[in-house]
Design a protein around this motif. Structure first.
Motif, mmCIF file in Angstrom:
data_model
loop_
_atom_site.group_PDB
_atom_site.id
_atom_site.type_symbol
_atom_site.label_atom_id
_atom_site.label_comp_id
_atom_site.label_asym_id
_atom_site.label_seq_id
_atom_site.Cartn_x
_atom_site.Cartn_y
_atom_site.Cartn_z
ATOM 1 N N GLU A 1 0.820 -1.203 0.000
ATOM 2 C CA GLU A 1 0.000 0.000 0.000
ATOM 3 C C GLU A 1 0.858 1.259 0.000
ATOM 4 O OE1 GLU A 1 -3.871 -1.788 2.386
ATOM 5 O OE2 GLU A 1 -2.032 -1.293 3.494
ATOM 6 N N LYS A 2 2.028 1.181 0.616
ATOM 7 C CA LYS A 2 2.999 2.274 0.594
ATOM 8 C C LYS A 2 4.393 1.666 0.571
ATOM 9 C CE LYS A 2 0.002 5.368 3.279
ATOM 10 N NZ LYS A 2 -0.153 6.195 4.517
ATOM 11 N N THR A 3 5.350 2.404 0.009
ATOM 12 C CA THR A 3 6.725 1.926 0.015
ATOM 13 C C THR A 3 7.684 3.095 0.204
ATOM 14 O OG1 THR A 3 8.274 0.434 -1.112
ATOM 15 C CG2 THR A 3 7.166 2.088 -2.479
ATOM 16 N N LEU A 4 8.892 2.753 0.653
ATOM 17 C CA LEU A 4 9.947 3.734 0.866
ATOM 18 C C LEU A 4 10.994 3.574 -0.225
ATOM 19 C CD1 LEU A 4 11.336 5.831 2.903
ATOM 20 C CD2 LEU A 4 12.635 3.827 3.690
ATOM 21 N N VAL A 5 11.321 4.668 -0.919
ATOM 22 C CA VAL A 5 12.305 4.634 -2.004
ATOM 23 C C VAL A 5 13.218 5.849 -1.907
ATOM 24 C CG1 VAL A 5 10.818 3.357 -3.608
ATOM 25 C CG2 VAL A 5 10.723 5.861 -3.568
ATOM 26 N N ALA A 6 14.312 5.805 -2.645
ATOM 27 C CA ALA A 6 15.108 7.015 -2.830
ATOM 28 C C ALA A 6 14.288 7.994 -3.668
ATOM 29 C CB ALA A 6 16.414 6.675 -3.531
ATOM 30 N N ALA A 7 14.357 9.259 -3.334
ATOM 31 C CA ALA A 7 13.558 10.250 -4.067
ATOM 32 C C ALA A 7 13.893 10.245 -5.554
ATOM 33 C CB ALA A 7 13.773 11.638 -3.474
ATOM 34 N N GLY A 8 15.136 9.928 -5.903
ATOM 35 C CA GLY A 8 15.526 9.865 -7.306
ATOM 36 C C GLY A 8 14.865 8.737 -8.068
ATOM 37 N N GLN A 9 14.214 7.816 -7.354
ATOM 38 C CA GLN A 9 13.469 6.740 -8.015
ATOM 39 C C GLN A 9 12.057 7.172 -8.395
ATOM 40 O OE1 GLN A 9 14.768 3.800 -4.717
ATOM 41 N NE2 GLN A 9 14.487 2.501 -6.519
ATOM 42 N N CYS A 10 11.698 8.404 -8.088
ATOM 43 C CA CYS A 10 10.367 8.943 -8.390
ATOM 44 C C CYS A 10 10.461 9.890 -9.589
ATOM 45 C CB CYS A 10 9.810 9.713 -7.195
ATOM 46 S SG CYS A 10 9.658 8.754 -5.678
ATOM 47 N N THR A 11 9.683 9.607 -10.625
ATOM 48 C CA THR A 11 9.663 10.469 -11.808
ATOM 49 C C THR A 11 8.259 11.026 -12.005
ATOM 50 O OG1 THR A 11 11.356 9.096 -12.863
ATOM 51 C CG2 THR A 11 10.110 10.604 -14.280
ATOM 52 N N LYS A 12 8.129 12.349 -11.941
ATOM 53 C CA LYS A 12 6.827 12.989 -12.108
ATOM 54 C C LYS A 12 6.339 12.849 -13.550
ATOM 55 C CE LYS A 12 6.460 17.157 -10.495
ATOM 56 N NZ LYS A 12 6.803 18.561 -10.103
ATOM 57 N N VAL A 13 5.059 12.490 -13.702
ATOM 58 C CA VAL A 13 4.431 12.418 -15.024
ATOM 59 C C VAL A 13 3.042 13.049 -14.933
ATOM 60 C CG1 VAL A 13 5.713 10.339 -15.709
ATOM 61 C CG2 VAL A 13 3.462 10.107 -14.634
ATOM 62 N N ASP A 14 2.405 13.199 -16.082
ATOM 63 C CA ASP A 14 1.067 13.789 -16.163
ATOM 64 C C ASP A 14 0.084 12.954 -15.329
ATOM 65 O OD1 ASP A 14 -1.508 14.646 -16.961
ATOM 66 O OD2 ASP A 14 -0.772 15.231 -18.938
ATOM 67 N N PRO A 15 -0.559 13.549 -14.320
ATOM 68 C CA PRO A 15 -1.444 12.779 -13.433
ATOM 69 C C PRO A 15 -2.759 12.356 -14.080
ATOM 70 C CG PRO A 15 -1.517 15.103 -12.856
ATOM 71 C CD PRO A 15 -0.434 14.960 -13.892
ATOM 72 N N GLY B 1 16.296 -0.736 -21.194
ATOM 73 C CA GLY B 1 16.080 0.040 -22.399
ATOM 74 C C GLY B 1 16.971 1.262 -22.515
ATOM 75 N N ASP B 2 18.134 1.235 -21.844
ATOM 76 C CA ASP B 2 19.029 2.406 -21.848
ATOM 77 C C ASP B 2 18.241 3.689 -21.608
ATOM 78 O OD1 ASP B 2 21.292 0.881 -22.254
ATOM 79 O OD2 ASP B 2 21.293 1.128 -24.426
ATOM 80 N N CYS B 3 17.290 3.610 -20.692
ATOM 81 C CA CYS B 3 16.412 4.767 -20.492
ATOM 82 C C CYS B 3 16.985 5.738 -19.475
ATOM 83 C CB CYS B 3 15.017 4.321 -20.050
ATOM 84 S SG CYS B 3 14.857 3.924 -18.289
ATOM 85 N N LEU B 4 16.568 6.952 -19.581
ATOM 86 C CA LEU B 4 16.770 7.977 -18.568
ATOM 87 C C LEU B 4 15.363 8.364 -18.109
ATOM 88 C CD1 LEU B 4 18.711 9.787 -17.022
ATOM 89 C CD2 LEU B 4 18.509 11.467 -18.880
ATOM 90 N N PRO B 5 14.925 7.881 -16.943
ATOM 91 C CA PRO B 5 13.527 8.077 -16.554
ATOM 92 C C PRO B 5 13.039 9.514 -16.637
ATOM 93 C CG PRO B 5 14.540 6.472 -15.119
ATOM 94 C CD PRO B 5 15.650 7.034 -15.984
ATOM 95 N N SER B 6 13.860 10.464 -16.196
ATOM 96 C CA SER B 6 13.425 11.863 -16.212
ATOM 97 C C SER B 6 13.167 12.366 -17.627
ATOM 98 C CB SER B 6 14.473 12.748 -15.534
ATOM 99 O OG SER B 6 15.725 12.649 -16.206
ATOM 100 N N ARG B 7 13.815 11.782 -18.607
ATOM 101 C CA ARG B 7 13.618 12.156 -20.012
ATOM 102 C C ARG B 7 12.522 11.328 -20.662
ATOM 103 N NH1 ARG B 7 18.372 9.955 -23.446
ATOM 104 N NH2 ARG B 7 17.187 8.059 -22.979
ATOM 105 N N ASP B 8 12.548 10.005 -20.435
ATOM 106 C CA ASP B 8 11.713 9.085 -21.213
ATOM 107 C C ASP B 8 10.315 8.901 -20.660
ATOM 108 O OD1 ASP B 8 13.837 8.732 -22.919
ATOM 109 O OD2 ASP B 8 14.537 6.884 -21.982
#
Length: 362
Positions: free
Chosen positions: A136-150, A307-314
């Motif tokens: 229901e909830k989890t703890l992560v490094a903030a850098g693991q969070c990528t904002k997207v259109d809600p 996928g050689d992704c950069l989450p903040s970009r992709d």
């Protein structure tokens, strides 16, 4: 003060998963607590359960997720409470030699939350891929969070957290598929179908789907494949060559992770073509190829990790393309389930009955 939530735990090798009470600590410096809204059931979670990743049991499973940031720790500025985010398992450091050379998708020092979530009795949990999102909830490094259109569905958005991004990125980022290219994808599960969707998005003229399951080949056509080959009934290499004027494909993406299918990919590419390995092999697998063939065929042999992704970009870009109707991410969601259904979802995955089962939380 730690919060009590429900989460899906793998207690030991090949043991059935179970829903347990999980303690989630308050976020420390650089950390965030995320309220999970949806999390896909990925093959990697099954590998954790089976002991194919490590034996650091018990595992808190789930990693292909989206949700809302509930709280953040000291020093976090990129996300704030209330932000809708997709979780990623490669939070880049920004300081290693890859990041400093402008190649952060190769970051050599990715990080996770420093604190550990636990069972109610204090037993420390190992979160799958540093996330642990069948909860229901989890703890992560903030850098693991990528904002997207809600405005996007959480069940759709979360899929970018692993399998779908791996496939799309294998085609676009690693394989460099361009307009007019011919592409073959060997293995049409979730990752292979995402590679097909990515090749279609990039403007490939011919996309050949290869699998041994006619059901999967039919699904591949809905993702953008122009031709299909059942390699149980036909030689995959010869079929791909026949469909590409006798030359082979410009890009061949292997989404199985077996030596035999990789060998097929190697010989099914054009002389200067590219082979991309995105299927995950097991540690004991070995590949033997004549070195003269490697030398004589030119081109590129690449592996694609995430996928050689950069989450903040992709992630935001792909969500926007989906909302514009140009990327059918919703087609990957076969069913939505509850936390208590994860064990049964693993069985359906094993039999090839689903592209993705997605746990949806209230």
């Amino acid at each position: 003060m730690a919060q009590e939530v429900r989460g899906v735990v793998a207690p030991g090798r090949n043991q059935p998963v179970r829903v347990e009470t999980i303690l989630v600590p308050d976020p420390g410096p650089g950390e965030a607590v995320v309220k999970i809204q949806a999390c896909g059931v990925c093959h990697t979670d099954l590998h954790y359960k089976q002991g194919g990743i490590s034996d650091d049991y018990p595992f808190l499973l789930g990693h292909e997720a989206a949700g809302v940031v509930e709280s953040v720790g000291e020093g976090v500025t990129d996300v704030a409470p209330g932000d809708f985010v997709v979780l990623n398992w490669r939070a880049v450091c920004g300081q290693c030699r890859a990041c400093l050379r402008g190649r952060p998708w190769y970051c050599f020092d990715t990080h996770n939350a420093r604190q550990r979530m636990t069972l109610a009795d204090g037993t420390e949990l190992s979160p799958a891929l540093g996330i642990g999102a069948f909860a229901e909830k989890t703890l992560v490094a903030a850098g693991q969070c990528t904002k997207v259109d809600p405005s996007v569905s959480p069940a759709v958005a979360g899929l970018l957290g692993c399998g779908v991004m791996a496939g799309i990125g294998a085609a676009i980022n690693t394989g460099g598929v361009g307009r007019g290219d011919s592409v073959a994808v060997i293995g049409c599960g979730g990752v292979g179908d995402a590679a097909i969707a990515g090749a279609n998005l990039a403007g490939a003229a011919r996309i050949i789907a290869v699998d041994i399951d006619d059901r999967k080949l039919e699904t591949a056509l809905t993702m953008g494949a122009t031709h299909t080959v059942n390699s149980k009934n036909a030689d995959a290499v010869e079929a791909i060559r026949e469909l590409t004027g006798g030359f082979g494909a410009d890009v061949v993406i292997e989404a199985v992770g077996h030596p035999e299918t990789y060998r097929q990919a190697f010989y099914a590419r054009d002389l200067a073509g590219t082979v991309v390995l995105v299927g995950v092999p097991t540690p004991e697998m070995k590949l033997e190829l004549p070195l003269l063939d490697v030398f004589g065929r030119g081109g590129s042999l690449k592996s694609s990790w995430y996928g050689d992704c950069l989450p903040s970009r992709d992630f935001p870009m792909l969500i926007d393309l989906h909302l514009q109707g140009r990327l059918p991410l919703d087609k990957f969601v076969t069913e939505t389930i509850e936390l208590t259904d994860v064990e049964a979802a693993f069985e359906r995955m094993h039999h090839g009955d689903v592209l993705r089962s997605v746990v949806v939380l209230p």
